[in-house]
Design an enzyme around this catalytic site. Structure first.
Site, PDB file in Angstrom:
ATOM      1  CG  HIS A 174       5.489  -8.847  -1.477  1.00 51.09           C
ATOM      2  ND1 HIS A 174       6.954  -8.227  -0.700  1.00 51.09           N
ATOM      3  CD2 HIS A 174       4.632  -7.463  -1.276  1.00 51.09           C
ATOM      4  CE1 HIS A 174       7.086  -6.882  -1.460  1.00 51.09           C
ATOM      5  NE2 HIS A 174       5.789  -6.483  -1.143  1.00 51.09           N
ATOM      6  CG  HIS A 218       1.759  -4.015  -3.381  1.00 53.80           C
ATOM      7  ND1 HIS A 218       1.658  -2.989  -2.121  1.00 53.80           N
ATOM      8  CD2 HIS A 218       2.910  -4.105  -3.822  1.00 53.80           C
ATOM      9  CE1 HIS A 218       3.429  -2.967  -1.823  1.00 53.80           C
ATOM     10  NE2 HIS A 218       3.679  -3.703  -2.980  1.00 53.80           N
ATOM     11  CE  LYS A 232       6.320  -3.633   2.504  1.00 59.41           C
ATOM     12  NZ  LYS A 232       5.580  -3.807   2.089  1.00 59.41           N
ATOM     13  CG  HIS A 238      11.684  -6.077  -1.619  1.00 56.03           C
ATOM     14  ND1 HIS A 238      12.414  -5.543  -1.264  1.00 56.03           N
ATOM     15  CD2 HIS A 238      10.180  -5.518  -1.259  1.00 56.03           C
ATOM     16  CE1 HIS A 238      11.507  -4.467  -0.171  1.00 56.03           C
ATOM     17  NE2 HIS A 238      10.074  -4.358  -1.025  1.00 56.03           N
ATOM     18  CG  ASP A 290       6.354  -5.545  -4.607  1.00 62.04           C
ATOM     19  OD1 ASP A 290       5.355  -5.461  -4.633  1.00 62.04           O
ATOM     20  OD2 ASP A 290       7.935  -5.501  -4.266  1.00 62.04           O
ATOM     21  CG  HIS A 293       1.596   1.753 -10.156  1.00 62.70           C
ATOM     22  ND1 HIS A 293       1.495   2.604  -9.334  1.00 62.70           N
ATOM     23  CD2 HIS A 293       2.343   1.065 -10.163  1.00 62.70           C
ATOM     24  CE1 HIS A 293       2.271   2.118  -8.100  1.00 62.70           C
ATOM     25  NE2 HIS A 293       2.544   1.514  -8.547  1.00 62.70           N
ATOM     26  CB  ALA A 312       8.274   1.998  -8.634  1.00 63.19           C
ATOM     27  N   GLY A 313       6.873   0.151  -9.651  1.00 65.63           N
ATOM     28  CA  GLY A 313       5.808  -1.050  -9.648  1.00 65.63           C
ATOM     29  C   GLY A 313       5.657  -2.150 -10.106  1.00 65.63           C
TER      30      GLY A 313
END
Ligand code: DOR
Length: 439
Positions: A61, A63, A148, A234, A304, A308, A322-323
């Site tokens: 997971h 990004h 996803k 998650h 995850d 950013h 968020a992240g």
């Protein structure tokens, strides 16, 4: 006399049936022998005495944001971070800019990673209301790890929130679908209660337990109705973890490193650098996540990794992105949890090798066994080291775990017989290839 391209000598191997001190020989990128290889000839030998040799760990997971903003992350930087942190493969999420939702884009990505990726990669394909009829074809494309579905909104434009569309998604194709499970209607209904500039801890109040639990109840009802397997990503609440134990016929569970490591005190300490979806919650949920690791409810653990820019993180809540980053730090932090006695090393391998292999249908990875890819994460459980922000190679440049001291550290990452990371240096790459799946 047998000969190998690479022999790892004398390490403690974490095999599917337990740990054993033995040698492992790799030929043409695959494990050719496990046992006593003292008499074998090896083009390259590495002394692993005192070290643990794990199957190459997989973060299912992440990004990596490409296409997107290279000042935040690219496939090259994100996979470099992965191998520096001890990962041999990552599965990359589709909520890029633009999102990966078509066959042409999957083809593009497969070609694009060649010569750029430091580790092997699987690709998620994003579900949109407009590509539902194509999902069966899309999930069958080579190197696609899963569809996803964002059933609640997060970063990017992917969203399928209503039961009718979700049921249509489940009836298009047959492989296990991965879900971001937060109820979109509840999220939107409660949003007006919150105003700009409120403290970051309000994130966990807005995206509350019921938002996640309701999302998961709706998805599991549909999964049972359609018989379509669901991997709930998650999972962040004690309530969902208890509930999902009764859905093992169609349901599987991912928990994140963050939800095993951080509690809501992080909002005061880190501000927006503790904001992620679903949110970091109080200690009751962290303890439930550990109980679910111990009793086998959890199938996979991921980071995850969601980089950013600092500028986007530092906007006032709730406009802050968020992240949280994590691809470079998940292995040291999980090893630290092993050192603290929270889980055995064998369970870590189950969660980050056998688990992803089983849930996503990985071909040829996820266990130390003859014929499998020569992927290894070699770790020194005696080494202590502090995570420093200067170590992070993601261009965004931050980690919520700066200052965290870890006992247990990855010292080598080997991908299909190539030592791509040794003692903090990347080498012999980038040679990452697409991961294969039984489609
Ligand atoms: O916090 C998150 N960030 N959660 C997600 O579901 C998406 C991710 C991102 O892409 O930024």
């Amino acid at each position: 006399m047998s000969s190998y391209d690479l022999v790892l000598r004398g390490g403690t191997l974490v095999l599917p049936w337990g740990t054993e001190q033995a040698d492992v020989g790799v030929r043409a990128g695959r494990i050719a022998a496990i046992g006593d290889l003292r008499r074998a000839h090896a083009a390259e030998e590495i002394d692993c005495q005192g070290l643990h040799v794990l199957p190459g760990l997989i973060d299912s997971h992440v990004h990596l944001r490409e296409p997107g903003d290279p000042k935040v992350e690219t496939i090259e930087t994100g996979t470099k971070a992965a191998v520096l942190g001890g990962l041999a493969a990552v599965f990359d999420m589709p909520n890029t800019a633009p999102s990966i939702t078509s066959r042409e884009q999957i083809d593009w990505k497969r070609d694009f990673i060649r010569g750029r990726a430091w580790c092997d990669m699987g690709f998620y394909v994003g579900a949109l209301k407009t590509n539902i009829p194509s999902l069966a074809e899309l999930e069958a494309q080579p190197n696609v790890c899963a569809i996803k579905v964002f059933a609640g909104s997060s970063t990017g434009d992917l969203l399928i929130e209503d039961d009718e569309s979700l049921e249509r998604v489940m009836r298009s194709g047959r492989r296990r679908i991965c879900y971001h499970s937060e109820d979109e209607y509840r999220l939107q209904a409660r949003k007006p209660n919150y105003t700009s500039g409120m403290p970051h801890r309000m994130h966990a109040e807005w995206r509350d337990v019921e938002t996640a639990f309701l999302g998961t109840r709706r998805l599991m009802a549909l999964a049972r109705k359609t018989g379509r397997p669901a991997h709930i990503l998650h999972v962040s609440t004690a309530e969902e973890l208890e509930y999902l134990k009764d859905f093992r016929d169609v349901g599987s569970v991912e928990v994140l490193l963050n939800h095993l490591t951080q509690t809501d005190e992080a909002y005061e300490r880190l501000g927006a650098y503790a904001v992620m979806n679903p949110p970091i919650r109080d200690k009751r949920h962290l303890e439930a996540a550990w109980a679910a690791v111990r009793d086998g409810t959890v199938d996979t653990v991921g980071s995850d990794h969601a980089p950013h820019s600092r500028a986007n993180k530092e906007k006032p809540w709730p406009d802050c992105a968020a992240g949280l980053t994590g691809v470079q730090t998940i292995v040291p932090l999980m090893l630290d949890h092993v050192s603290a006695g929270r889980l055995p090393l064998t369970r870590l391998v189950d969660l980050m090798c056998a688990g992803p292999a089983r849930i996503y249908g990985v071909v040829g990875k996820g266990r130390l066994a003859a014929g499998y890819d020569g992927d290894f994460t070699v770790v020194d459980m005696k080494r202590s080291r502090t995570i420093e922000e200067s170590w992070i190679v993601s261009p965004c440049g931050w980690t919520p775990f700066a200052g965290h001291r870890c006992t247990g550290w990855p010292v080598m990452t080997i991908v299909r017989g190539h030592v791509v990371m040794r003692e903090d240096e990347v080498q012999d790459g980038p040679l990452g290839a697409p991961v294969r799946f039984a489609a």
